[in-house]
Design a protein around this motif. Sequence first.
Motif, short mmCIF file in Angstrom:
data_model
loop_
_atom_site.label_atom_id
_atom_site.label_comp_id
_atom_site.label_asym_id
_atom_site.label_seq_id
_atom_site.Cartn_x
_atom_site.Cartn_y
_atom_site.Cartn_z
N TYR A 95 -2.10 -0.27 5.44
CA TYR A 95 -3.13 0.67 4.98
C TYR A 95 -3.17 1.89 5.90
O TYR A 95 -3.19 3.04 5.44
CB TYR A 95 -4.50 0.01 4.94
CG TYR A 95 -5.61 1.02 4.92
CD1 TYR A 95 -5.85 1.78 3.77
CD2 TYR A 95 -6.37 1.27 6.05
CE1 TYR A 95 -6.83 2.75 3.76
CE2 TYR A 95 -7.36 2.24 6.04
CZ TYR A 95 -7.58 2.98 4.90
OH TYR A 95 -8.55 3.95 4.90
N ASP A 146 -2.26 5.74 4.87
CA ASP A 146 -3.25 6.80 5.03
C ASP A 146 -2.72 7.90 5.93
O ASP A 146 -2.99 9.09 5.71
CB ASP A 146 -4.55 6.22 5.60
CG ASP A 146 -5.70 7.20 5.50
OD1 ASP A 146 -6.02 7.63 4.37
OD2 ASP A 146 -6.28 7.56 6.54
N VAL A 185 4.22 1.19 -0.02
CA VAL A 185 3.03 1.90 0.46
C VAL A 185 3.31 3.39 0.63
O VAL A 185 2.42 4.23 0.44
CB VAL A 185 2.48 1.28 1.77
CG1 VAL A 185 2.07 -0.16 1.55
CG2 VAL A 185 3.48 1.39 2.91
N THR A 205 -8.47 4.53 -0.61
CA THR A 205 -8.64 3.21 0.02
C THR A 205 -8.71 2.11 -1.02
O THR A 205 -8.09 1.05 -0.87
CB THR A 205 -9.92 3.20 0.89
OG1 THR A 205 -9.79 4.16 1.93
CG2 THR A 205 -10.14 1.82 1.50
N ILE A 227 -5.02 1.66 -2.56
CA ILE A 227 -4.02 1.01 -1.71
C ILE A 227 -4.44 -0.42 -1.39
O ILE A 227 -3.58 -1.31 -1.23
CB ILE A 227 -3.80 1.83 -0.41
CG1 ILE A 227 -2.53 1.35 0.32
CG2 ILE A 227 -5.00 1.76 0.50
CD1 ILE A 227 -1.25 1.60 -0.42
N THR A 228 -5.74 -0.69 -1.36
CA THR A 228 -6.21 -2.06 -1.14
C THR A 228 -5.80 -2.95 -2.30
O THR A 228 -5.39 -4.11 -2.10
CB THR A 228 -7.74 -2.08 -0.96
OG1 THR A 228 -8.09 -1.31 0.19
CG2 THR A 228 -8.24 -3.51 -0.76
N LEU A 257 -2.11 -3.79 -1.80
CA LEU A 257 -1.86 -4.73 -0.71
C LEU A 257 -2.41 -6.12 -1.03
O LEU A 257 -1.84 -7.13 -0.60
CB LEU A 257 -2.46 -4.19 0.58
CG LEU A 257 -1.78 -2.90 1.09
CD1 LEU A 257 -2.55 -2.31 2.27
CD2 LEU A 257 -0.34 -3.17 1.48
N ILE A 292 -9.33 -4.85 5.23
CA ILE A 292 -9.16 -3.40 5.09
C ILE A 292 -10.51 -2.70 5.04
O ILE A 292 -10.72 -1.68 5.71
CB ILE A 292 -8.32 -3.07 3.84
CG1 ILE A 292 -6.89 -3.59 4.02
CG2 ILE A 292 -8.31 -1.56 3.59
CD1 ILE A 292 -6.02 -3.43 2.81
N PRO A 301 -12.67 2.57 7.26
CA PRO A 301 -11.64 3.51 6.81
C PRO A 301 -12.05 4.95 7.03
O PRO A 301 -13.22 5.30 6.87
CB PRO A 301 -11.52 3.21 5.30
CG PRO A 301 -12.10 1.85 5.14
CD PRO A 301 -13.16 1.73 6.19
#
Length: 246
Positions: A98, A102, A156, A214, A217-218, A221, A239, A244
Motif C-alpha cells: 500500500y 501510494d 500495485v 486507499t 488498493i485495499t 490487496l 491498512i 493513511p
Amino acid sequence: MIQEESPTAGSAPRRPGRSGRAGRPARIDRAAIARVAGELPLEEVTMRSVAERLGVSVPALYHHVGGRDDLLRLAAEQSALRLTLPRDAGQHWAVWCYEWADYIRRAFVADPELLKQYVDGALGMEVMAEHIDTAIGPCVRQGFSGPAALALYELVSECALGAAISEIRSGRFERDGRPMDVELRRLLARRDPPALPYLRRLLAAGPIALPSFTERITTVLAGVAARRGEDPADVIHRITATDPPD
C-alpha cells in the motif's frame, strides 16, 4: 580591500556560468548535463535553459545530447533517483505494498511530465532495477516467491499508475471548470431522455462519489491475501490502521 572586478572598456561583461578565460568554453559531459537538467522542473527543461545554466551554447550541447527528448530522459532519470522511497520497517507485506503504491501515485501526480517519461520508456533499467529490487524485497522476506513478488509489484504499480492518471486528468478538468458530473449533466441535457439511462439514474441519485485510492488498493490487496489463504479482513484492518496519508 578587494574590489569587484569590472569589465574593461570595450569588453563584454562575463556571462554567468562561463569560464573566466576567453576562448575556453566550460567543459561539459552527459553527467554534468544530466545533473543540471535534473535540477529543473521537467516542464522547464529545454536545450536553451540547460545550456544557459551550464554556460555553453546550444550547439555545444548538441555534441552530447540528441535533442530535447534525450535531455528529458536524462532529467527524468535524475528526478527518479531523487525520489524518497518508502522505508522498510518490517511492516506487513500488504501495508508495504500500500505504501509503495501510494508513493508511486503521489510522485507521478506531483510531476506529470515524469509520468509521461515513464510511459515513454525514458527511465532506464539502471534506475528501475533499484526501485524494483527495493519493492519486492520485503515481500520475498515474508514468504512470496520471486516471481510472485514481482507480479505483486506489477499489480500495485499498475493500480497506482491508473490512479495517478485519473487524478491528473480530474485535476485538469476541475481547473478548467469541467468536473465529470457537471460535464455529464450538460451532455444529458443535450440528449433525449431515453439515451444513457444508467448514467441518468446515477446522477439522479446525487453527486458522484468515487472510492478513494486507499479503498481501491485495499480491495486489490485483500484479494491477493485471499488467494494466498490469508484473512482479507486482517489485511483491510492493517491498512486502515496505518493512518493513511491524504
